[in-house]
Motif scaffolding. Sequence first.
Motif, PDB file in Angstrom:
ATOM      1  N   TYR A  14       0.867  -1.184   0.000  1.00  0.00           N
ATOM      2  CA  TYR A  14       0.000   0.000   0.000  1.00  0.00           C
ATOM      3  C   TYR A  14       0.895   1.223   0.000  1.00  0.00           C
ATOM      4  O   TYR A  14       1.894   1.277   0.725  1.00  0.00           O
ATOM      5  CB  TYR A  14      -0.859   0.050   1.277  1.00  0.00           C
ATOM      6  N   TYR A  15       0.543   2.213  -0.785  1.00  0.00           N
ATOM      7  CA  TYR A  15       1.199   3.518  -0.656  1.00  0.00           C
ATOM      8  C   TYR A  15       0.324   4.374   0.225  1.00  0.00           C
ATOM      9  O   TYR A  15      -0.856   4.071   0.419  1.00  0.00           O
ATOM     10  CB  TYR A  15       1.376   4.171  -2.030  1.00  0.00           C
ATOM     11  N   PRO A  16       0.878   5.461   0.753  1.00  0.00           N
ATOM     12  CA  PRO A  16       0.040   6.375   1.541  1.00  0.00           C
ATOM     13  C   PRO A  16      -1.183   6.794   0.724  1.00  0.00           C
ATOM     14  O   PRO A  16      -1.138   6.780  -0.503  1.00  0.00           O
ATOM     15  CB  PRO A  16       0.961   7.576   1.800  1.00  0.00           C
ATOM     16  N   GLY A  18      -3.848   5.201   0.675  1.00  0.00           N
ATOM     17  CA  GLY A  18      -4.632   4.010   0.344  1.00  0.00           C
ATOM     18  C   GLY A  18      -4.451   3.436  -1.044  1.00  0.00           C
ATOM     19  O   GLY A  18      -5.275   2.620  -1.483  1.00  0.00           O
ATOM     20  N   VAL A  19      -3.386   3.842  -1.770  1.00  0.00           N
ATOM     21  CA  VAL A  19      -3.166   3.226  -3.082  1.00  0.00           C
ATOM     22  C   VAL A  19      -2.679   1.794  -2.867  1.00  0.00           C
ATOM     23  O   VAL A  19      -1.651   1.563  -2.234  1.00  0.00           O
ATOM     24  CB  VAL A  19      -2.108   4.014  -3.887  1.00  0.00           C
ATOM     25  N   HIS A  20      -3.440   0.848  -3.404  1.00  0.00           N
ATOM     26  CA  HIS A  20      -3.071  -0.549  -3.239  1.00  0.00           C
ATOM     27  C   HIS A  20      -2.288  -0.976  -4.478  1.00  0.00           C
ATOM     28  O   HIS A  20      -2.859  -1.389  -5.472  1.00  0.00           O
ATOM     29  CB  HIS A  20      -4.345  -1.393  -3.073  1.00  0.00           C
ATOM     30  N   ALA A  21      -0.958  -0.830  -4.426  1.00  0.00           N
ATOM     31  CA  ALA A  21      -0.134  -0.961  -5.630  1.00  0.00           C
ATOM     32  C   ALA A  21       0.136  -2.417  -5.995  1.00  0.00           C
ATOM     33  O   ALA A  21       0.227  -2.755  -7.171  1.00  0.00           O
ATOM     34  CB  ALA A  21       1.179  -0.208  -5.464  1.00  0.00           C
ATOM     35  N   LEU A  22       0.269  -3.285  -4.995  1.00  0.00           N
ATOM     36  CA  LEU A  22       0.475  -4.714  -5.262  1.00  0.00           C
ATOM     37  C   LEU A  22      -0.463  -5.526  -4.369  1.00  0.00           C
ATOM     38  O   LEU A  22      -0.630  -5.219  -3.191  1.00  0.00           O
ATOM     39  CB  LEU A  22       1.934  -5.116  -4.985  1.00  0.00           C
ATOM     40  N   GLY A  39       3.029  -5.058 -18.309  1.00  0.00           N
ATOM     41  CA  GLY A  39       1.724  -4.599 -17.863  1.00  0.00           C
ATOM     42  C   GLY A  39       1.551  -3.128 -18.154  1.00  0.00           C
ATOM     43  O   GLY A  39       2.521  -2.422 -18.422  1.00  0.00           O
ATOM     44  N   PRO A  40       0.292  -2.668 -18.077  1.00  0.00           N
ATOM     45  CA  PRO A  40       0.036  -1.253 -18.382  1.00  0.00           C
ATOM     46  C   PRO A  40       0.637  -0.323 -17.330  1.00  0.00           C
ATOM     47  O   PRO A  40       1.032  -0.770 -16.252  1.00  0.00           O
ATOM     48  CB  PRO A  40      -1.494  -1.159 -18.383  1.00  0.00           C
ATOM     49  N   SER A  41       0.663   0.928 -17.707  1.00  0.00           N
ATOM     50  CA  SER A  41       1.217   1.934 -16.794  1.00  0.00           C
ATOM     51  C   SER A  41       0.410   1.984 -15.505  1.00  0.00           C
ATOM     52  O   SER A  41      -0.817   1.913 -15.527  1.00  0.00           O
ATOM     53  CB  SER A  41       1.191   3.300 -17.491  1.00  0.00           C
ATOM     54  N   GLY A  42       1.085   2.040 -14.397  1.00  0.00           N
ATOM     55  CA  GLY A  42       0.409   2.133 -13.106  1.00  0.00           C
ATOM     56  C   GLY A  42       0.010   0.776 -12.565  1.00  0.00           C
ATOM     57  O   GLY A  42      -0.654   0.687 -11.537  1.00  0.00           O
ATOM     58  N   SER A  43       0.440  -0.308 -13.211  1.00  0.00           N
ATOM     59  CA  SER A  43       0.013  -1.630 -12.769  1.00  0.00           C
ATOM     60  C   SER A  43       0.868  -2.150 -11.612  1.00  0.00           C
ATOM     61  O   SER A  43       0.535  -3.167 -11.015  1.00  0.00           O
ATOM     62  CB  SER A  43       0.063  -2.612 -13.945  1.00  0.00           C
ATOM     63  N   GLY A  44       1.966  -1.479 -11.323  1.00  0.00           N
ATOM     64  CA  GLY A  44       2.757  -1.870 -10.150  1.00  0.00           C
ATOM     65  C   GLY A  44       4.102  -2.481 -10.488  1.00  0.00           C
ATOM     66  O   GLY A  44       4.765  -3.051  -9.615  1.00  0.00           O
ATOM     67  N   LYS A  45       4.555  -2.330 -11.731  1.00  0.00           N
ATOM     68  CA  LYS A  45       5.816  -2.957 -12.151  1.00  0.00           C
ATOM     69  C   LYS A  45       7.006  -2.384 -11.376  1.00  0.00           C
ATOM     70  O   LYS A  45       7.821  -3.130 -10.815  1.00  0.00           O
ATOM     71  CB  LYS A  45       6.037  -2.726 -13.658  1.00  0.00           C
ATOM     72  N   THR A  46       7.082  -1.059 -11.359  1.00  0.00           N
ATOM     73  CA  THR A  46       8.195  -0.414 -10.655  1.00  0.00           C
ATOM     74  C   THR A  46       8.144  -0.734  -9.171  1.00  0.00           C
ATOM     75  O   THR A  46       9.167  -0.997  -8.529  1.00  0.00           O
ATOM     76  CB  THR A  46       8.153   1.104 -10.891  1.00  0.00           C
ATOM     77  N   THR A  47       6.914  -0.731  -8.652  1.00  0.00           N
ATOM     78  CA  THR A  47       6.741  -1.030  -7.235  1.00  0.00           C
ATOM     79  C   THR A  47       7.314  -2.406  -6.905  1.00  0.00           C
ATOM     80  O   THR A  47       8.045  -2.581  -5.924  1.00  0.00           O
ATOM     81  CB  THR A  47       5.246  -0.980  -6.865  1.00  0.00           C
ATOM     82  N   LEU A  48       7.002  -3.368  -7.777  1.00  0.00           N
ATOM     83  CA  LEU A  48       7.486  -4.728  -7.563  1.00  0.00           C
ATOM     84  C   LEU A  48       9.018  -4.753  -7.549  1.00  0.00           C
ATOM     85  O   LEU A  48       9.645  -5.346  -6.657  1.00  0.00           O
ATOM     86  CB  LEU A  48       6.946  -5.642  -8.674  1.00  0.00           C
TER      87      LEU A  48
ATOM     88  N   ALA B 462      13.493   5.270  -3.537  1.00  0.00           N
ATOM     89  CA  ALA B 462      12.817   4.709  -4.701  1.00  0.00           C
ATOM     90  C   ALA B 462      12.103   5.796  -5.483  1.00  0.00           C
ATOM     91  O   ALA B 462      12.188   5.872  -6.701  1.00  0.00           O
ATOM     92  CB  ALA B 462      11.821   3.659  -4.245  1.00  0.00           C
ATOM     93  N   GLN B 463      11.449   6.666  -4.741  1.00  0.00           N
ATOM     94  CA  GLN B 463      10.667   7.703  -5.382  1.00  0.00           C
ATOM     95  C   GLN B 463      11.560   8.674  -6.152  1.00  0.00           C
ATOM     96  O   GLN B 463      11.254   9.077  -7.261  1.00  0.00           O
ATOM     97  CB  GLN B 463       9.885   8.456  -4.310  1.00  0.00           C
ATOM     98  N   VAL B 464      12.693   9.025  -5.536  1.00  0.00           N
ATOM     99  CA  VAL B 464      13.601   9.959  -6.194  1.00  0.00           C
ATOM    100  C   VAL B 464      14.163   9.348  -7.479  1.00  0.00           C
ATOM    101  O   VAL B 464      14.221   9.987  -8.515  1.00  0.00           O
ATOM    102  CB  VAL B 464      14.755  10.351  -5.251  1.00  0.00           C
ATOM    103  N   GLY B 467      11.339   8.405 -10.162  1.00  0.00           N
ATOM    104  CA  GLY B 467      10.611   9.581 -10.635  1.00  0.00           C
ATOM    105  C   GLY B 467       9.118   9.376 -10.746  1.00  0.00           C
ATOM    106  O   GLY B 467       8.477   9.884 -11.643  1.00  0.00           O
ATOM    107  N   ASN B 468       8.521   8.596  -9.827  1.00  0.00           N
ATOM    108  CA  ASN B 468       7.083   8.363  -9.874  1.00  0.00           C
ATOM    109  C   ASN B 468       6.310   9.631  -9.576  1.00  0.00           C
ATOM    110  O   ASN B 468       6.622  10.312  -8.644  1.00  0.00           O
ATOM    111  CB  ASN B 468       6.680   7.299  -8.854  1.00  0.00           C
TER     112      ASN B 468
END
Lengths: 220, 468
Positions: A14-16, A18-22, A39-48, B462-464, B467-468
């Motif tokens: 979860y990101y602050p 309430g974004v449920h990224a994964l 996956g599409p943009s915003g799907s959580g790839k970078t987060t993973l 990570a954010q920096v 660049g999200n």
Amino acid sequence: MKTPVVILDQVDKYYPKGVHALREINLQIDQGEWTAVMGPSGSGKTTLLNLLDGLDRPTSGRIEILGVDTNRFGADEWTVFRREHIGLVFQQFYLIPYLTALENVMLAQYYHSMVDKKQAMRALERIGLSDRARHLPSQLSGGEQQRACIARALINAPKIILADEPTGNLDEENEKTVMDIFRELDLEGQTIVMVTHNPELGKLADRRIYLEYGRVTAFH
Amino acid sequence: MFWRILFDSIVRRKKRKGLAILAVWIGISLVVGLLMLSLDTGDKMNLELRSFGANIKVMPVSSSIPVTVGDYALTPSMDSSYLTGRGASPRPVILSEAKDLRSFGPLGLRMSRLHPKITPRRLSYLEESDFPKLKEIFWRNNIMGIVPRLWTEGEVNGSTVPILGLWLERRIPTETGEDFVTGATQLYKHWSIRGSWPSRGDERTCLMGVELARRFSVSLGDTLEVKGQRGSIRFQVSGIVSTGTQEDSSVITSLDTVQRLTGLEGKVSEADVSALTTPENKLAEKYRLSPQSLAPVEYERWSCTPYPENVASGIQDAIPNSAARVIRRVSETQGAVLTRIKGLVFFLAIVTLISCSLSIMGILASAVLERRPEVALLQAIGAERSHVLTFFLVEVALLGIVGGFLGGMTGSWIGQELVQAIFASKANDHLALVILSPFLGLGVASLGSLRPVLQALGEDTAQVLHGN
Ligand SMILES: Nc1ncnc2c1ncn2[C@@H]1O[C@H](COP(=O)(O)OP(=O)(O)OP(=O)(O)O)[C@@H](O)[C@H]1O
Ligand SMILES: [Mg+2]
């Protein structure tokens, strides 16, 4: 016989706000495997990817890398673990602006163990950048900068390479050069996790993981 | 490698680092300049105020006997305690047969305007040779200027005029081996003189009071014959002086010349002394009200403090047959004004220090925040937080030291110019300030960057980077 390098067990992020990224990610990546995360943009790839390199932490679930439960790590322990075992390549080719390509590679050696100029030079040679070794990042093209980043990621012989859209900011020709390097690494048995939008590039990998709204929707 | 990165970081980013150094440089320059000014203000103001004249008047004892002129009581406002029981019987000297004798009393009264006609029964003198002894008394280091003066008279164009002889410039050897130089040119800096002081060594130049010059229509460079009891001298007028007191209607030249002209060798009718004194405080007041009430320690302290009265009585003891009187008004304002102005300039320096530090910190903070991606990248490729912190702080400390060093240099130059401009005299050396300024630069720069570096380290790497 397959040796698991990365195991994700019921990972949620979860990101602050309430974004449920994964959501409930269960995943295993084996040694020597080249995995494309798509996956599409915003799907959580970078987060993973950020959970795998320790720049970010999961909200819940277990992440085991090279047999070690990373949830126990403090910030500096993660840093040490990362520099020992993981090489990072970013979409923006981040180099220290006041260090030459060679010095940027040597910096990673310095933090890892010992500076070895010859070895750093060989790493640059390998990606065809030896004649640009003493140039500052501002004097290099985008493709050359990204190749320097790859040399830096490889210099300490990491067990895993994590790359977030490594060719996202490159033209086709440079994209090909970089992908050739990745292919070569794959043949050498390097474990690679690469995020990409591009289905063409995804095809090069041994395996593809599709993400949508933070869930794994398909494996190929 | 650490030093190599540091070196590259500075050498390959000259413009940015130059800017940071410049900020420290300018800030420290101002601070050092003002601090120097504030440190010098005490000394220089003292000198400056001293040039507003003497604060102790020394007279022969008999002169302090009250004289009445018409409605004016020419009573020297002297504390009778100064007339110590020395059984003073100063040698009386009957001055001349002149019937119309103007007495130019040592009282600072504007007698020239009153033109009082007094026929003193007797005049007494002090010995000139006693005055160098003032640099041997307990308060010798507080004695900043001595001008023995001889008032007498002579004849110019057939009329009797007052003549004043004084030490123009005198060297007095002291125990330190360094000569103490004093005289009218130094003590009477506040006199307004058109032209110049009589040249030293030349006995044929004089100053002329502005009123007298008007009376005789004498102008700068004219010559005039002055007759005394022992001959006459042709003087050239080197300057027209206006003091607002009795000097305005007299001829003024060196003491030796006047003594020879009038046959009063070695004689002095009064002296002005300038002494550094401490304003009266509670202790002095306590003593004045009741000397017995002081505890021995307090008495010790009282007697070792250069209160004007203490210095005056020291002088009086050193010069036989003399009475030393404090010109209270001057010496008191001197101390009080000095303390206040010193405080003011110091306050200014501190305010500047604070505001400069804040702006330096601001500049350095934005310089660090600009490098957030670098901080994040260093961590991503394996630098521990403490390493990044050390790297940034060492770099900024170096910049601070260089900036502080340069600031110390230019700051002391600025300080010198300020002191020169304000007090028209050379600034004292403040080596300590110059040595201290690199450390000041270091402190301000490190303090200024510590917070932003910690802040950059605390940021989401990570954010920096992504660049999200
Ligand atoms: N630091 C953050 N704070 C809050 N929300 C975030 C943060 N980072 C990412 N998100 C959100 O989390 C979700 C997943 O983001 P992520 O960056 O992982 O997507 P992505 O798949 O990498 O997208 P892209 O292909 O555009 O890079 C998005 O909805 C994004 O808005
Ligand atoms: Mg992304």
